[in-house]
Write an enzyme that holds these catalytic residues in place. Structure first.
Site, PDB file in Angstrom:
ATOM      1  CG  ASP A   1       1.315   3.658   1.334  1.00  0.00           C
ATOM      2  OD1 ASP A   1       0.499   3.468   2.231  1.00  0.00           O
ATOM      3  OD2 ASP A   1       1.453   2.885   0.362  1.00  0.00           O
TER       4      ASP A   1
ATOM      5  CG  HIS B   1       3.023  -4.441  -3.873  1.00  0.00           C
ATOM      6  ND1 HIS B   1       1.834  -5.063  -3.598  1.00  0.00           N
ATOM      7  CD2 HIS B   1       3.335  -3.726  -2.760  1.00  0.00           C
ATOM      8  CE1 HIS B   1       1.442  -4.758  -2.377  1.00  0.00           C
ATOM      9  NE2 HIS B   1       2.322  -3.933  -1.844  1.00  0.00           N
TER      10      HIS B   1
HETATM   11  P1  AMP Z   1       2.840  -2.173   1.301  1.00  0.00           P
HETATM   12  O1  AMP Z   1       3.064  -3.597   0.933  1.00  0.00           O
HETATM   13  O2  AMP Z   1       1.402  -1.785   1.398  1.00  0.00           O
HETATM   14  O3  AMP Z   1       3.665  -1.743   2.489  1.00  0.00           O
HETATM   15  O4  AMP Z   1       3.387  -1.324   0.083  1.00  0.00           O
HETATM   16  C1  AMP Z   1       4.701  -1.500  -0.389  1.00  0.00           C
HETATM   17  C2  AMP Z   1       5.009  -0.422  -1.395  1.00  0.00           C
HETATM   18  O5  AMP Z   1       4.083  -0.485  -2.471  1.00  0.00           O
HETATM   19  C3  AMP Z   1       4.893   0.990  -0.808  1.00  0.00           C
HETATM   20  O6  AMP Z   1       5.927   1.802  -1.350  1.00  0.00           O
HETATM   21  C4  AMP Z   1       3.533   1.420  -1.285  1.00  0.00           C
HETATM   22  O7  AMP Z   1       3.407   2.829  -1.406  1.00  0.00           O
HETATM   23  C5  AMP Z   1       3.495   0.779  -2.657  1.00  0.00           C
HETATM   24  N1  AMP Z   1       2.118   0.648  -3.128  1.00  0.00           N
HETATM   25  C6  AMP Z   1       1.060   0.099  -2.477  1.00  0.00           C
HETATM   26  N2  AMP Z   1      -0.062   0.208  -3.203  1.00  0.00           N
HETATM   27  C7  AMP Z   1       0.285   0.859  -4.346  1.00  0.00           C
HETATM   28  C8  AMP Z   1      -0.426   1.280  -5.521  1.00  0.00           C
HETATM   29  N3  AMP Z   1      -1.738   1.076  -5.666  1.00  0.00           N
HETATM   30  N4  AMP Z   1       0.269   1.925  -6.485  1.00  0.00           N
HETATM   31  C9  AMP Z   1       1.585   2.160  -6.358  1.00  0.00           C
HETATM   32  N5  AMP Z   1       2.320   1.772  -5.289  1.00  0.00           N
HETATM   33  C10 AMP Z   1       1.682   1.132  -4.306  1.00  0.00           C
END
Ligand code: AMP
Length: 283
Positions: free
Chosen positions: A150, A37
């Site tokens: 994602d 993030h």
């Molecule tokens: P989430 O909190 O899981 O909904 O993720 C929020 C954002 O962070 C989304 O755009 C995800 O694709 C991105 N994200 C989550 N994990 C990763 C990671 N390991 N590397 C890069 N971006 C990530």
């Protein structure tokens, strides 16, 4: 850094920034932030002058049997990490702020949202597209940064932003991984130390698939078979292991020139996803 809880406040702050000639960037998240993030926040910082991180566990993207109630949360820690990463603001609304009583409108993306996670998690992308559309309508960003982790979500959000004329540049950011290859995820918090080897089978299968393609394998079925076998052998219950067109997410006959291999599997009760774009060697 300022924290906002209401739509009216964050909308006003974003408008003020824009009126001051600043480019506005947004990074939507569900909180419990990790380095992945934070890399998105830093990227947004490079692309925009005023960056807001949204922290909202969006109930409409969870199915009735999924982990909404136990999804990990730690807002004080998230605020500190956002501040350190250079965010100007965090928008952390309550559920009723984004879904007040009586609201009854949703955003439905077509074919891109149907396969993979769309097929396994009915209504998931409807929830994602709806909440991201709301965030775009509130913040009116110039740029929004999403993780390639994602992969399908990124394609769905791109399509939605284009189709609904939001005028926002949706920027993808490569998956951030632990040193051993495991893709960072808030859901990794569910994993016991003993689960880690199973979890690692996803990134390992992707690396093996890449090596196979580099050696000339051009049949999607062979790649999918390898990935399924590696996950199953590690004890992961495969949800899907599919080779798809990298933009349309349609099925393809050949790897050449490029595909995405998308994996989802259960390590115990924890559902993990990972993916990799595979490029065929030059002919
Ligand atoms: P989430 O909190 O899981 O909904 O993720 C929020 C954002 O962070 C989304 O755009 C995800 O694709 C991105 N994200 C989550 N994990 C990763 C990671 N390991 N590397 C890069 N971006 C990530």
């Amino acid at each position: 850094m300022v924290t906002y809880e209401t739509v009216a406040e964050v909308r006003e702050a974003s408008r003020l920034a824009r009126r001051a000639g600043k480019r506005v960037g947004v990074v939507p998240t569900m909180g419990f932030l990790h380095e992945g993030h934070l890399a998105l926040v830093r990227r947004a910082r490079e692309l925009a002058d005023w960056v807001v991180v949204t922290v909202f566990i969006n109930p409409t993207q969870f199915g009735p049997t999924e982990d909404l109630a136990r999804y990990p949360r730690d807002l004080p820690r998230d605020l500190e990490l956002c501040r350190e990463a250079g965010a100007d603001a965090v928008f952390a609304p309550g559920v009723e702020e984004l879904y007040p009583p009586g609201c009854q409108t949703a955003v439905e993306v077509g074919a891109l949202a149907e396969p993979l996670c769309g097929a396994r998690r009915p209504g998931h992308f409807r929830g994602v597209a709806t909440v991201v559309a709301k965030l775009f309508a509130i913040v009116e960003p110039d740029v929004a940064v999403f993780g390639e982790k994602d992969y399908q979500q990124l394609q769905v959000v791109r399509r939605m932003a284009e189709d609904l004329c939001f005028g926002v540049a949706v920027v993808g950011y490569p998956t951030v991984r632990d040193a051993d290859g495991l893709a960072l995820s808030s859901r990794n918090a569910y994993l016991a130390p003993a689960d880690r080897d199973q979890a690692l089978s996803l990134s390992r299968a992707l690396a093996e698939a890449e090596a196979l393609v580099a050696r000339g394998e051009d049949r999607p079925g062979a790649i999918e078979g390898l990935a399924r076998e590696r996950l199953t052998r590690a004890g992961v219950r495969v949800d899907y292991a599919e080779v798809r067109h990298p933009e349309t997410l349609e099925r393809v006959e050949r790897i050449r020139p490029r595909v995405v291999l998308a994996l989802a599997g259960f390590v115990g009760a924890t559902r993990l996803i990972d993916n990799r774009v595979l490029t065929a060697p030059a002919a």
